[in-house]
Design a protein around this motif. Structure first.
Motif: not given
Length: 104
Positions: A48-64
């Motif tokens: 549920f926490a992952a679903g609530r994350i914005s796509v922008r934050r998810l992408l920014e969390g990826l390496p590089g």
């Protein structure tokens, strides 16, 4: 007089679950893990926490990938700046998965 129509789906689910030898547990309070990410419900909490994350934050969390590259990717894929992961459509989800394949 019979089962009320609203209750019928619950009874069908209960019958199907018990037919397979599973036991349902009645919850008397909050589900463990909802407030404690290290508790027994940690997988549910993470889901549920992952679903609530914005796509922008998810992408920014990826390496590089920083904020500028995340913004470019989001724009290229046609994803709204306010879209959350749980609100992605099938095509958007597929585009992200193609761009970032899972390690196997």
């Amino acid at each position: 007089m019979g089962v009320l129509p609203v209750r019928l789906p619950r009874l069908l689910v209960l019958a199907a679950v018990t037919a397979h030898g599973l036991v349902l547990e009645m919850l008397a309070g909050p589900l463990p893990g909802i407030y404690d990410p290290t508790g027994p419900g940690k997988l549910l909490f993470a889901f549920f926490a992952a679903g609530r994350i914005s796509v922008r934050r998810l992408l920014e969390g990826l390496p590089g990938i920083g904020s500028v590259k995340a913004e470019q990717l989001r724009s290229e894929l046609g994803i709204s700046s306010r879209r959350r992961v749980q609100g992605l459509g099938p095509r958007q989800r597929e585009a992200l998965l193609q761009r970032f394949p899972a390690d196997t």
